[in-house]
Design an enzyme around this catalytic site. Structure first.
Site, PDB file in Angstrom:
ATOM      1  N   SER A   1       6.357   6.023  -1.692  1.00 47.08           N
ATOM      2  CA  SER A   1       7.636   5.416  -2.096  1.00 47.08           C
ATOM      3  C   SER A   1       8.437   4.892  -0.906  1.00 47.08           C
ATOM      4  CB  SER A   1       8.486   6.408  -2.899  1.00 47.08           C
ATOM      5  OG  SER A   1       7.755   6.888  -4.022  1.00 47.08           O
ATOM      6  N   ARG A   2       7.757   4.606   0.183  1.00 52.76           N
ATOM      7  CA  ARG A   2       8.400   4.103   1.406  1.00 52.76           C
ATOM      8  C   ARG A   2       9.376   5.120   2.020  1.00 52.76           C
ATOM      9  NH1 ARG A   2       4.574   1.427   0.873  1.00 52.76           N
ATOM     10  NH2 ARG A   2       4.398  -0.854   0.974  1.00 52.76           N
ATOM     11  N   LEU A   3       9.274   6.381   1.618  1.00 53.44           N
ATOM     12  CA  LEU A   3      10.106   7.431   2.201  1.00 53.44           C
ATOM     13  C   LEU A   3       9.322   8.088   3.340  1.00 53.44           C
ATOM     14  CD1 LEU A   3      11.692   8.932  -1.036  1.00 53.44           C
ATOM     15  CD2 LEU A   3      12.706   7.325   0.613  1.00 53.44           C
TER      16      LEU A   3
ATOM     17  N   LYS B   1       0.858  -1.179   0.000  1.00 59.90           N
ATOM     18  CA  LYS B   1       0.000   0.000   0.000  1.00 59.90           C
ATOM     19  C   LYS B   1       0.893   1.226   0.000  1.00 59.90           C
ATOM     20  CE  LYS B   1      -3.155   2.561   3.047  1.00 59.90           C
ATOM     21  NZ  LYS B   1      -3.941   3.153   1.955  1.00 59.90           N
TER      22      LYS B   1
END
Length: 211
Positions: free
Chosen positions: A188-190, A8
């Protein structure tokens, strides 16, 4: 099922040091209120992680019941977690509010709260929960569900003739934080990670961590 393909992207909010409060308690109160307002499920549920008697970490879900100068929860002192905390009074808590794409991690030392505070909470619980505290030899091996139900019947009969009291083996703990991390999911998992670390002077150092 292809578990690796489950993902997600988090896009709801952001978190900046310039926006957080000076105290992690105030920041937690703010996030908890938002979680309540968002109708998140079990907003006060938290994973309590302790060090097992064998040296291996272990976690379970418990409920936050008060926030003063620490995070307060209640349990059976003779349970597995009670024994673990007696041996090593350090633990961590993890909250996850999926509806807000947020996580909070808390680490610190654990102490028992005083008996007056434990009494106040115990007697605020439903009678069924009070009887349940007397009934369950928490974390001990039992033969069947029937054994538990028999114990409940015996406890219920006992307190038909005497005033119910708080078991001496049941009460509250307070985790006093040394570190509190607020995590906000980002694309973006940042992700945004802001951590409070307790300084020797009693104030908090606030820093951003890489995701």
């Amino acid at each position: 099922m292809d578990i690796a393909s489950i993902r997600k992207d988090y896009t709801l909010k952001s978190l900046e040091i310039s926006d957080v409060k000076a105290s992690p308690f105030d920041q937690f109160h703010s996030w908890l209120r938002e979680a309540v307002d968002s109708q998140a499920l079990e907003v006060n549920a938290m994973t309590l992680s302790t060090m097992g008697l064998d040296g291996a970490p272990i976690g379970r879900i418990v409920l936050l019941k008060e926030l003063d100068h620490g995070f307060v929860f209640f349990t059976n002192y003779e349970s597995q977690k009670g024994q673990e905390l007696a041996q090593n009074p350090k633990a961590s808590l993890t909250f996850f509010w999926a509806e807000l794409e947020r996580q909070v991690r808390v680490t610190g030392s654990v102490e028992k709260i005083d008996s007056v505070q434990s009494d106040e909470y115990f007697f605020s619980r439903p009678i069924s929960s009070q009887l349940g505290a007397w009934t369950s030899p928490q974390s001990k091996v039992i033969d069947s569900r029937g054994e538990l139900e028999l114990r409940l019947s015996e406890v219920s009969r006992r307190f038909e003739n005497e005033k119910i009291s708080r078991p001496s083996f049941w009460g509250g703990y307070r985790l006093i934080p040394k570190s509190v991390e607020f995590w906000q999911g980002r694309p973006s998992r940042l992700h945004d990670r802001i951590r409070y670390d307790l300084k020797e002077d009693g104030n908090w150092n606030i820093s951003r961590l890489a995701p």
